[in-house]
Write a protein that holds these residues in place. Structure first.
Motif, PDB file in Angstrom:
ATOM      1  N   ILE A 191       0.628  -1.270  -0.100  1.00 56.48           N
ATOM      2  CA  ILE A 191       0.011  -0.047   0.058  1.00 56.48           C
ATOM      3  C   ILE A 191       0.682   1.365   0.003  1.00 56.48           C
ATOM      4  CG2 ILE A 191      -1.884   1.310   1.474  1.00 56.48           C
ATOM      5  CD1 ILE A 191      -2.806  -1.394   2.293  1.00 56.48           C
ATOM      6  N   LEU A 192       2.015   1.273   0.586  1.00 55.80           N
ATOM      7  CA  LEU A 192       2.748   2.426   1.008  1.00 55.80           C
ATOM      8  C   LEU A 192       3.462   2.681  -0.382  1.00 55.80           C
ATOM      9  CD1 LEU A 192       4.262   2.105   4.376  1.00 55.80           C
ATOM     10  CD2 LEU A 192       2.380   3.759   3.808  1.00 55.80           C
ATOM     11  N   PHE A 193       3.912   1.594  -1.024  1.00 57.32           N
ATOM     12  CA  PHE A 193       4.790   1.571  -2.253  1.00 57.32           C
ATOM     13  C   PHE A 193       3.744   2.147  -3.319  1.00 57.32           C
ATOM     14  CE2 PHE A 193       5.913  -0.247  -6.446  1.00 57.32           C
ATOM     15  CZ  PHE A 193       7.337   0.556  -6.156  1.00 57.32           C
ATOM     16  N   SER A 194       2.213   1.697  -3.204  1.00 54.53           N
ATOM     17  CA  SER A 194       1.414   2.340  -4.243  1.00 54.53           C
ATOM     18  C   SER A 194       1.294   3.703  -4.101  1.00 54.53           C
ATOM     19  CB  SER A 194       0.197   1.464  -4.343  1.00 54.53           C
ATOM     20  OG  SER A 194       0.401   0.177  -4.336  1.00 54.53           O
ATOM     21  N   ASP A 208      -1.507   4.742  10.455  1.00 59.65           N
ATOM     22  CA  ASP A 208      -2.865   4.823   9.948  1.00 59.65           C
ATOM     23  C   ASP A 208      -3.348   3.701   9.055  1.00 59.65           C
ATOM     24  OD1 ASP A 208      -3.606   7.262  10.903  1.00 59.65           O
ATOM     25  OD2 ASP A 208      -3.237   8.459   9.305  1.00 59.65           O
ATOM     26  N   VAL A 209      -2.399   3.278   8.083  1.00 57.67           N
ATOM     27  CA  VAL A 209      -2.335   2.025   7.156  1.00 57.67           C
ATOM     28  C   VAL A 209      -2.414   0.766   7.867  1.00 57.67           C
ATOM     29  CG1 VAL A 209      -1.069   0.649   5.353  1.00 57.67           C
ATOM     30  CG2 VAL A 209      -1.268   3.523   5.198  1.00 57.67           C
ATOM     31  N   ILE A 210      -1.453   0.768   9.000  1.00 59.06           N
ATOM     32  CA  ILE A 210      -1.270  -0.396   9.806  1.00 59.06           C
ATOM     33  C   ILE A 210      -2.873  -0.510  10.615  1.00 59.06           C
ATOM     34  CG2 ILE A 210      -0.207  -1.308  11.878  1.00 59.06           C
ATOM     35  CD1 ILE A 210       2.174  -0.118  11.041  1.00 59.06           C
ATOM     36  N   ILE A 281      -7.142  -1.344  -2.091  1.00 57.92           N
ATOM     37  CA  ILE A 281      -6.787  -1.637  -0.863  1.00 57.92           C
ATOM     38  C   ILE A 281      -7.972  -2.241  -0.233  1.00 57.92           C
ATOM     39  CG2 ILE A 281      -6.231  -0.246   1.366  1.00 57.92           C
ATOM     40  CD1 ILE A 281      -4.785   1.845  -0.217  1.00 57.92           C
ATOM     41  N   ALA A 282      -9.099  -1.772  -0.519  1.00 58.05           N
ATOM     42  CA  ALA A 282     -10.252  -2.432   0.194  1.00 58.05           C
ATOM     43  C   ALA A 282     -10.399  -3.771  -0.177  1.00 58.05           C
ATOM     44  CB  ALA A 282     -11.657  -1.610  -0.150  1.00 58.05           C
TER      45      ALA A 282
END
Length: 298
Positions: A191-194, A208-210, A281-282
């Motif tokens: 996700i972070l790389f995207s 937040d992502v975690i 992501i979802a």
């Protein structure tokens, strides 16, 4: 006759007839021991008078004791400050505390929101002086308390399934826990790389992502419980429902976090890339939920 060499001889001298003893044999008597100041000590023991060893008066001095305690507290405070300073180089402790600022009311509301998100209306996070309020004051704020507790509970429920399948060992449970963490790390990295790849200007932080990806453990627990009581049918029904809820929850939440700023930030042309990234992501959540639970129920 002379006495043999080595024979203990009694050195007694008798007086006139009648046997009056002038000197007594002292060769068999233990030596006398004397302590400090000429105090005689008992044989076979060392009865040292109180306060006779070096430093005894210092230990009994209240002022010295208080000074030692104050010095110990000072060292502890310096060690804590040094630890926090070094941790801040890699992990912001103040920011991390924000994600654990929860209470019982928040946890109940958040679990209800994750399980039944369809009736929720307001999804924006509340702010106070340009800073988001603590999670306990806003059910929409991300937190790490629920993901951490849900992860631990998922491992415990996994142990139950391993025991039912006659596969439980401490090593197997450790593999299960490590596998879940590794897949979470891979998901967060993707996700972070995207986000970096498309040059997205977003309000999402790593924490937040975690937090958002960790909410799937709540659904995974429900899926495993459904499989535990209702076997295969319960597993698939719970998997389908919890997949829909986590997808709906993340779409509603992330669409406000991933914001189109301008036509040159990778989200131009109506924000189509923002929509795609949000959906990806979802959609990842049901895939990992299935991957991390199916082998336990099977």
């Amino acid at each position: 006759m002379d006495a043999p060499i080595g024979h203990n001889m009694q050195t007694r001298q008798r007086g006139p007839p009648g046997g009056a003893q002038l000197f007594e044999d002292t060769s068999q008597q233990p030596p006398q021991m004397y302590g400090p100041g000429g105090a005689q000590m008992q044989s076979g023991s060392f009865n040292v008078p109180p306060g006779s060893f070096p430093g005894a008066n210092l230990l009994n001095d209240p002022m010295m004791t208080n000074m030692a305690m104050q010095y110990g507290h000072s060292l502890a405070g310096q060690g804590k400050e040094l630890l926090e300073k070094n941790m801040d180089k890699y992990i912001s402790v103040s920011k991390l505390k924000y994600y654990f600022a929860v209470d019982t009311s928040y946890v109940g509301k958040k679990l209800a929101l994750l399980s039944f998100p369809f009736t929720h209306q307001e999804w924006s996070v509340k702010y106070h002086k340009d800073s988001p309020v603590a999670p306990r004051f806003d059910v929409n704020a991300p937190d790490l308390y629920i993901p951490v507790m849900a992860y631990v509970t998922y491992i415990l429920v996994s142990g139950i399934f391993l025991g039912l399948n006659n596969k439980f060992t401490p090593e197997e449970l450790g593999i299960q826990a490590t596998s879940a963490l590794v897949w979470l790390a891979i998901e967060v990295a993707i996700i972070l790389f995207s986000l970096y790849l498309v040059n997205a200007k977003t309000d999402l932080s790593t924490w937040d992502v975690i937090a958002f990806t960790g909410y799937k453990y709540v659904g995974m627990i429900a899926i495993l419980i459904g499989g535990l009581f209702f076997h295969s049918m319960g597993y698939w029904i719970a998997l389908g429902y919890m997949s829909v809820t986590i997808f709906f929850f993340l779409v509603k939440t992330l669409r406000l976090k991933i914001l189109p700023q301008s036509a040159t930030d990778g989200f131009g042309n109506g924000g189509s890339q923002r929509v795609y990234l949000t959906f990806i992501i979802a959609l990842l959540q049901p895939v990992f939920m299935f991957w991390l639970t199916r082998h336990l129920v099977a």
